[in-house]
Design an enzyme around this catalytic site. Structure first.
Site, PDB file in Angstrom:
ATOM      1  N   LYS A  25       6.056   1.727  -2.293  1.00  0.00           N
ATOM      2  CA  LYS A  25       5.978   2.135  -3.712  1.00  0.00           C
ATOM      3  C   LYS A  25       6.003   3.656  -3.814  1.00  0.00           C
ATOM      4  O   LYS A  25       5.696   4.362  -2.841  1.00  0.00           O
ATOM      5  CB  LYS A  25       4.708   1.604  -4.384  1.00  0.00           C
ATOM      6  CG  LYS A  25       3.357   2.053  -3.753  1.00  0.00           C
ATOM      7  CD  LYS A  25       2.834   3.414  -4.198  1.00  0.00           C
ATOM      8  CE  LYS A  25       1.521   3.782  -3.511  1.00  0.00           C
ATOM      9  NZ  LYS A  25       1.211   5.219  -3.563  1.00  0.00           N
ATOM     10  N   GLY A  27       0.735   7.311   6.246  1.00  0.00           N
ATOM     11  CA  GLY A  27       0.178   8.572   5.726  1.00  0.00           C
ATOM     12  C   GLY A  27       1.189   9.272   4.846  1.00  0.00           C
ATOM     13  O   GLY A  27       1.233  10.490   4.757  1.00  0.00           O
ATOM     14  N   ALA A  28       2.017   8.475   4.179  1.00  0.00           N
ATOM     15  CA  ALA A  28       3.173   9.007   3.457  1.00  0.00           C
ATOM     16  C   ALA A  28       3.045   8.871   1.942  1.00  0.00           C
ATOM     17  O   ALA A  28       3.933   9.292   1.208  1.00  0.00           O
ATOM     18  CB  ALA A  28       4.437   8.294   3.929  1.00  0.00           C
ATOM     19  N   GLY A  80       2.700   1.711   2.434  1.00  0.00           N
ATOM     20  CA  GLY A  80       3.289   0.804   3.426  1.00  0.00           C
ATOM     21  C   GLY A  80       2.272  -0.169   4.018  1.00  0.00           C
ATOM     22  O   GLY A  80       2.504  -1.381   4.032  1.00  0.00           O
ATOM     23  N   ASP A 100      -4.670  -0.062  -3.045  1.00  0.00           N
ATOM     24  CA  ASP A 100      -3.253  -0.279  -3.373  1.00  0.00           C
ATOM     25  C   ASP A 100      -2.742  -1.667  -2.972  1.00  0.00           C
ATOM     26  O   ASP A 100      -1.563  -1.958  -3.140  1.00  0.00           O
ATOM     27  CB  ASP A 100      -2.381   0.770  -2.663  1.00  0.00           C
ATOM     28  CG  ASP A 100      -2.422   2.112  -3.372  1.00  0.00           C
ATOM     29  OD1 ASP A 100      -2.969   2.185  -4.490  1.00  0.00           O
ATOM     30  OD2 ASP A 100      -1.899   3.089  -2.801  1.00  0.00           O
TER      31      ASP A 100
HETATM   32  O1  C5P Z   1      -8.586   1.904  -0.668  1.00  0.00           O
HETATM   33  P1  C5P Z   1      -7.888   2.736   0.345  1.00  0.00           P
HETATM   34  O2  C5P Z   1      -8.311   2.377   1.749  1.00  0.00           O
HETATM   35  O3  C5P Z   1      -6.432   2.828   0.185  1.00  0.00           O
HETATM   36  O4  C5P Z   1      -8.424   4.219   0.089  1.00  0.00           O
HETATM   37  C1  C5P Z   1      -8.564   5.177   1.099  1.00  0.00           C
HETATM   38  C2  C5P Z   1      -9.538   6.241   0.621  1.00  0.00           C
HETATM   39  O5  C5P Z   1      -8.957   7.022  -0.435  1.00  0.00           O
HETATM   40  C3  C5P Z   1     -10.839   5.728   0.045  1.00  0.00           C
HETATM   41  O6  C5P Z   1     -11.813   5.538   1.045  1.00  0.00           O
HETATM   42  C4  C5P Z   1     -11.252   6.848  -0.913  1.00  0.00           C
HETATM   43  O7  C5P Z   1     -11.850   7.910  -0.205  1.00  0.00           O
HETATM   44  C5  C5P Z   1      -9.904   7.356  -1.416  1.00  0.00           C
HETATM   45  N1  C5P Z   1      -9.528   6.752  -2.711  1.00  0.00           N
HETATM   46  C6  C5P Z   1     -10.178   7.156  -3.872  1.00  0.00           C
HETATM   47  N2  C5P Z   1      -9.822   6.579  -5.067  1.00  0.00           N
HETATM   48  C7  C5P Z   1      -8.832   5.666  -5.118  1.00  0.00           C
HETATM   49  C8  C5P Z   1      -8.152   5.245  -3.955  1.00  0.00           C
HETATM   50  C9  C5P Z   1      -8.530   5.807  -2.761  1.00  0.00           C
HETATM   51  O8  C5P Z   1     -11.071   7.998  -3.844  1.00  0.00           O
HETATM   52  N3  C5P Z   1      -8.507   5.138  -6.314  1.00  0.00           N
END
Ligand code: C5P
Length: 309
Positions: free
Chosen positions: A10, A101-102, A106, A139
């Protein structure tokens, strides 16, 4: 039984941060758009007396990803079985094309692909797995929906599908060969002023209208936005370099996706996308001409509903 699934990536056409929750997660107002760059997932699964999960990863972006129970696809399989009260032998083969990390979602799409594939094999309803998807990652839920465009609110788990016409712009992605840490970027951000958030949320609604009606690119241009750019571009020079290279060849219709590192441009046609790709041949970055992704199951769903209605 075997299933093979395409797991699309996405981009965020718009991303404003509207709040922060006590658990540290950020509230967003975003517009996700799925694209036809993606990974391929092969799943083999059958019920057995004991659960046994194995994972193999191949593909140009799969080299440094560990095949361990820490991998999100492994966790998705394990937690799917736990939720269903099943034990099974599951083998996952992930062919990775989306860089990690992009800012392209993915890993989240792969995890959703596991849930969707296992739903097909064990005859379950994917919508029952939305809470599990949200626990796996902010996501992941969007990839359980068949829709191309989704408005995301909350931490990204409150999703509204946005219908769109067939004729849409094409995209060019530039991945600057560096990974950006999402928690790192969210961790250093301060919330924008309330009025600014209000103005931007109104802008998101305008963009949704533009997408819904398939308006020309000139209408998209002033509405694309990503709050996180100001926390990435000054600090991660390859991302700045990628956006600086993309801007002049795309009429400035370009942005960073998610928390980076990928940047993308919107262009009119397939030929324009190839022209931009060619113009960027000299930069030592990965350049992908892509289209918005239309899921075949979505087409079936729409056809079925159209013929009924
Ligand atoms: O949920 P996900 O593992 O993709 O998120 C990685 C990190 O990014 C979370 O631990 C958080 O620190 C940050 N994040 C956030 N708010 C979001 C999505 C992610 O603060 N809506």
């Amino acid at each position: 039984m075997n299933v093979t699934r395409f797991c699309p990536a996405k981009v965020n056409l718009f991303l404003e941060v509207t709040g922060k929750r006590p658990n540290g997660y950020h509230e967003l107002a975003t517009l996700f758009a799925k694209i036809d760059l993606g990974d391929t997932l092969h799943i083999t699964a059958e019920e057995s007396a004991k659960t046994h999960i194995s994972l193999r990863i191949t593909g140009p972006q799969g080299k440094h990803i560990p095949c361990s129970p820490q991998n999100l696809v492994w966790k998705a399989a394990q937690q799917f079985l736990e939720q269903c009260g099943l034990t099974a032998r599951i083998h996952l083969h992930l062919d990775k094309h989306v860089p990690t990390g992009a800012g392209l979602g993915g890993g989240s799409s792969d995890a959703a692909g596991v849930l969707l594939g296992l739903c097909e094999i064990f005859n379950k309803n994917p919508l029952d797995f939305l809470p599990l998807a949200a626990r796996l990652g902010a996501d992941v839920p969007l990839f359980l929906y068949p829709d191309t465009f989704l408005k995301g609110e909350g931490i990204g788990e409150k999703l509204t599908p946005i219908p769109a016409p067939q004729a849409l712009p094409q995209l060019v992605l530039v991945y600057p060969q560096v990974a950006v840490s999402t928690p790192g970027i969210f961790g250093k951000m301060t919330l924008p002023a309330a009025e600014e958030i209000l103005t931007n949320v109104a802008k998101l609604d305008k963009l949704i209208n533009v997408v819904r009606n398939g308006l020309p690119l000139t209408a998209w241009k002033p509405l694309l936005f990503n709050r996180l750019e100001e926390y990435v571009l000054p600090f991660v020079s390859p991302v700045k370099k990628a956006l600086t290279a993309l801007a002049p060849v795309s009429n400035g219709i370009c942005r960073m996706s998610g928390s980076g590192s990928t940047v993308f441009a919107l262009v009119g046609t397939n030929q324009d996308a190839w022209n931009v790709t060619k113009a960027l041949q000299h930069i030592k970055m990965l350049v992908y001409p892509v289209s918005f992704y239309r899921s075949p199951s979505h087409a079936n769903y729409r056809n079925k509903n159209t013929s009924r209605g």
